[in-house]
Scaffold this motif. Structure first.
Motif, PDB file in Angstrom:
ATOM      1  N   LEU A 162     -11.629  70.315 -11.913  1.00 18.12           N
ATOM      2  CA  LEU A 162     -12.284  69.069 -12.310  1.00 18.12           C
ATOM      3  C   LEU A 162     -13.572  69.370 -13.039  1.00 18.12           C
ATOM      4  O   LEU A 162     -14.185  70.408 -12.870  1.00 18.12           O
ATOM      5  CB  LEU A 162     -12.547  68.188 -11.086  1.00 18.12           C
ATOM      6  N   TYR A 186     -15.218  61.916 -12.753  1.00 19.76           N
ATOM      7  CA  TYR A 186     -14.772  63.254 -13.124  1.00 19.76           C
ATOM      8  C   TYR A 186     -13.330  63.221 -13.627  1.00 19.76           C
ATOM      9  O   TYR A 186     -12.541  62.363 -13.216  1.00 19.76           O
ATOM     10  CB  TYR A 186     -14.844  64.207 -11.923  1.00 19.76           C
ATOM     11  N   GLU A 187     -13.020  64.143 -14.523  1.00 18.80           N
ATOM     12  CA  GLU A 187     -11.631  64.364 -14.929  1.00 18.80           C
ATOM     13  C   GLU A 187     -11.031  65.367 -13.954  1.00 18.80           C
ATOM     14  O   GLU A 187     -11.583  66.452 -13.764  1.00 18.80           O
ATOM     15  CB  GLU A 187     -11.571  64.912 -16.357  1.00 18.80           C
ATOM     16  N   THR A 188      -9.935  65.005 -13.317  1.00 19.02           N
ATOM     17  CA  THR A 188      -9.347  65.867 -12.293  1.00 19.02           C
ATOM     18  C   THR A 188      -7.913  66.222 -12.648  1.00 19.02           C
ATOM     19  O   THR A 188      -7.217  65.465 -13.322  1.00 19.02           O
ATOM     20  CB  THR A 188      -9.351  65.168 -10.918  1.00 19.02           C
ATOM     21  N   LYS A 237     -12.586  61.247  -9.028  1.00 20.44           N
ATOM     22  CA  LYS A 237     -12.271  60.264 -10.078  1.00 20.44           C
ATOM     23  C   LYS A 237     -13.178  59.050  -9.960  1.00 20.44           C
ATOM     24  O   LYS A 237     -13.641  58.504 -10.960  1.00 20.44           O
ATOM     25  CB  LYS A 237     -10.803  59.842  -9.977  1.00 20.44           C
ATOM     26  N   GLU A 238     -13.433  58.614  -8.728  1.00 20.70           N
ATOM     27  CA  GLU A 238     -14.335  57.482  -8.511  1.00 20.70           C
ATOM     28  C   GLU A 238     -15.740  57.780  -9.030  1.00 20.70           C
ATOM     29  O   GLU A 238     -16.461  56.869  -9.442  1.00 20.70           O
ATOM     30  CB  GLU A 238     -14.418  57.148  -7.022  1.00 20.70           C
ATOM     31  N   ALA A 250      -9.360  64.570  -5.274  1.00 24.09           N
ATOM     32  CA  ALA A 250      -9.160  64.064  -6.637  1.00 24.09           C
ATOM     33  C   ALA A 250      -9.559  62.594  -6.723  1.00 24.09           C
ATOM     34  O   ALA A 250     -10.228  62.177  -7.681  1.00 24.09           O
ATOM     35  CB  ALA A 250      -7.711  64.266  -7.069  1.00 24.09           C
ATOM     36  N   SER A 308     -16.435  63.772 -16.800  1.00 19.47           N
ATOM     37  CA  SER A 308     -15.902  63.209 -18.041  1.00 19.47           C
ATOM     38  C   SER A 308     -17.037  63.048 -19.045  1.00 19.47           C
ATOM     39  O   SER A 308     -18.212  63.102 -18.688  1.00 19.47           O
ATOM     40  CB  SER A 308     -15.251  61.847 -17.773  1.00 19.47           C
TER      41      SER A 308
END
Length: 199
Positions: free
Chosen positions: A195, A109-111, A105-106, A101, A198
């Motif tokens: 995920l 992405y939406e996780t 996220k880095e 995750a 975004s």
């Protein structure tokens, strides 16, 4: 409009409402009986002929490539991000869903880490084209091997789940029964990572 007409109007509206509710219930349960298989998730693992060699590297490569994201090279995934070392080195020797995750996220992405009770819960994500990451217990009589794998299919018609597994290969089928049995003794770990990129 007289009283009789108003009553008939109410009856008709109520009837339409009941029909709509019944159709929704039928559709809701029907979709859970539908097979779903995400096509286009590339297999990157021990048998793919690439430099990928571990489950975390495999998962990272498959998910990013599925979404058309090649910003992180396979070399970086293997040698920089998911590099493994010995227990006495400064390199991680175990990877958890929270590590995936953080990595995704880095990358923008939406996780979401979700708890699940049964296999039906995977269908709603897969129908939207979202592959899932799970800690899959591999079938072994000798060793308790837990390998993170990518869930790409839910087939009620055959009572199987389909995974891309670093060690078991692509399109590996596991029955619902075997999957549920594999969580015996580790029910607290029944979570998966969903995920998507975004906006």
């Amino acid at each position: 409009m007289d009283g009789a007409s108003r009553e008939w109007t109410k009856v008709i509206i109520a009837g339409i409402g009941l029909i709509a509710a019944a159709l929704f219930v039928v559709w809701y349960f029907y979709q859970y009986r539908q097979d779903v298989l995400i096509r286009g998730v590339p297999y990157n693992g021990n048998f793919a002929g690439t430099i990928i060699s571990t489950a975390p590297q495999s998962v990272a490569a498959m998910i990013t490539r599925y979404w058309g994201d090649e910003r992180v090279s396979l070399g970086d995934i293997r040698y920089r991000i998911f590099r493994f070392g010995t227990p006495h080195s400064n390199v991680k020797s175990a990877i958890y869903l929270s590590d995936y995750a953080a990595f995704f996220k880095e990358q923008g992405y939406e996780t979401s880490i979700k708890r699940f009770k049964n296999t039906k819960e995977f269908g709603s994500y897969l129908r939207r084209g979202v592959p899932l990451i799970l800690a899959l217990k591999l079938p072994s009589e000798t060793y308790a091997i837990i390998d993170h794998s990518v869930l790409i299919g839910h087939l009620p018609s055959k009572s199987v789940l389909i995974f891309h597994s670093n060690l078991l290969g692509n399109n590996y089928e596991m029955t619902f029964k075997d999957f549920e049995a594999s969580w015996t003794g580790r029910e607290n770990d029944k979570v998966f990572l969903a995920l998507r990129p975004s906006s």
